[in-house]
Design a protein around this motif. Structure first.
Motif, short mmCIF file in Angstrom:
data_model
loop_
_atom_site.label_atom_id
_atom_site.label_comp_id
_atom_site.label_asym_id
_atom_site.label_seq_id
_atom_site.Cartn_x
_atom_site.Cartn_y
_atom_site.Cartn_z
N GLY A 62 8.09 6.94 2.20
CA GLY A 62 6.83 5.95 1.74
C GLY A 62 5.73 6.32 1.33
O GLY A 62 4.47 5.91 1.79
N VAL A 63 5.57 7.27 0.59
CA VAL A 63 4.28 7.71 -0.22
C VAL A 63 3.81 7.07 -1.00
O VAL A 63 4.30 5.88 -1.75
CB VAL A 63 4.36 8.98 -0.77
CG1 VAL A 63 4.86 10.21 0.14
CG2 VAL A 63 5.38 9.13 -1.89
N ASN A 64 2.33 6.97 -1.17
CA ASN A 64 1.72 5.68 -1.71
C ASN A 64 0.49 6.57 -2.29
O ASN A 64 -0.26 7.21 -1.92
CB ASN A 64 1.19 4.53 -0.88
CG ASN A 64 0.21 3.68 -1.52
OD1 ASN A 64 -0.88 3.44 -1.68
ND2 ASN A 64 0.78 2.63 -2.42
N ALA A 65 0.20 6.02 -3.73
CA ALA A 65 -0.88 6.62 -4.44
C ALA A 65 -1.95 5.69 -4.64
O ALA A 65 -2.95 5.97 -5.68
CB ALA A 65 -0.35 7.28 -5.85
N PRO A 109 9.41 4.13 -3.53
CA PRO A 109 9.37 2.39 -3.85
C PRO A 109 7.91 1.90 -3.63
O PRO A 109 7.47 0.89 -4.16
CB PRO A 109 10.13 1.60 -2.88
CG PRO A 109 10.43 2.50 -1.64
CD PRO A 109 10.41 4.15 -2.27
N LEU A 110 6.95 2.51 -2.83
CA LEU A 110 5.72 2.07 -2.63
C LEU A 110 4.65 2.64 -3.41
O LEU A 110 3.40 2.30 -3.21
CB LEU A 110 5.38 2.24 -1.17
CG LEU A 110 6.37 1.74 0.14
CD1 LEU A 110 5.68 1.80 1.40
CD2 LEU A 110 6.81 0.42 -0.21
N ILE A 111 4.97 3.74 -4.24
CA ILE A 111 3.88 4.69 -4.64
C ILE A 111 3.08 3.89 -5.46
O ILE A 111 1.76 4.33 -5.45
CB ILE A 111 4.62 5.74 -5.69
CG1 ILE A 111 3.66 6.88 -5.71
CG2 ILE A 111 5.11 5.39 -6.89
CD1 ILE A 111 4.38 8.15 -5.82
N THR A 112 3.15 2.79 -6.31
CA THR A 112 2.00 2.26 -7.23
C THR A 112 1.59 0.84 -6.48
O THR A 112 1.14 -0.05 -7.14
CB THR A 112 2.60 2.06 -8.39
OG1 THR A 112 3.86 1.16 -8.56
CG2 THR A 112 2.92 3.53 -9.24
#
Length: 228
Positions: free
Chosen positions: A124-127, A167-170
């Protein structure tokens, strides 16, 4: 038959949403959590509850004492930054960065995935709404995925083509929350705080608490872990 996947599950908001997405995408998912010497160990109970709530095939918790190396406010005696502005959070890498943490975690997820015969790993990484960690960026994930297919028996022999799903990166935090609510995530089971009280109550002032509060506000929703 449903494909198997390994999902990194910390017990936080982002990882819970990621697990729900893996489930919605039809994966038979296995939850992997870590007791790595973090000061916010209350999250381990949250991970167990989230895994049960979202129907994980199995949850494994691996103990790795990263605290013995130090170098982070999450594993040592350094103060956790509080009440930082959006601008401050967007500048530099904070002391809550744990050296090489996602590389360690993804490597163990890869080991379990290869054992399961699973080509898919979710993280669940997010940028977008994040604290500037280098191991949450798209270029890092792409590099790890290439490495995964070079460093494993299954990858070299071509029996599995490993893919790291982010799925959460953007997505903004508000978008993540809306997606999770639509998928039935009970955010009341999650825990996000970097510096909780002994009973697990969130401090309300660390980066993670600030981003979580901002996300629920922008989504027009009430955070179920907040007291009325």
């Amino acid at each position: 038959m449903a494909r198997s996947a390994v999902v990194l599950l910390s017990g936080g908001l982002d990882s819970a949403t990621t697990a729900a997405i893996a489930r919605a995408d039809g994966f038979d998912w296995h939850a992997l959590s870590f007791d790595y010497g973090q000061r916010h160990r209350f999250e381990l109970e949250s991970a167990r509850r989230v895994a049960e709530s979202l129907g994980a095939r199995r949850q494994a918790t691996v103990a790795i004492n990263l605290a013995q190396f130090g170098g982070s406010a999450l594993t040592g005696a350094l103060d956790v930054p509080k009440d930082r502005s959006d601008r401050e959070m967007a500048t530099g890498i904070p002391v809550t960065y744990v050296p090489a943490r996602n590389t360690v975690f993804l490597s163990l997820a890869l080991a379990w995935a290869e054992t399961l015969g699973a080509a898919d790993i979710f993280i669940g990484v997010n940028a977008i709404d994040y604290s500037g960690y280098p191991d949450c960026r798209p270029e890092y994930i792409a590099a790890f995925e290439r490495m995964a297919n070079l460093a494993t028996k299954a990858g070299v022999e071509g029996t599995l083509a490993f893919r790291v799903h982010t799925p959460l990166i953007t997505m903004t935090k508000a978008e993540i929350i809306r997606r999770g609510v639509a998928l039935g995530v009970d955010y009341g089971l999650t825990h996000s705080c970097y510096d909780p009280a002994p009973d697990g109550r969130a401090c309300g002032h660390c980066d993670s608490c600030v981003l979580r509060r901002k996300g629920f506000a922008e989504a027009g929703l009430r955070d179920p872990v907040e007291k009325a």
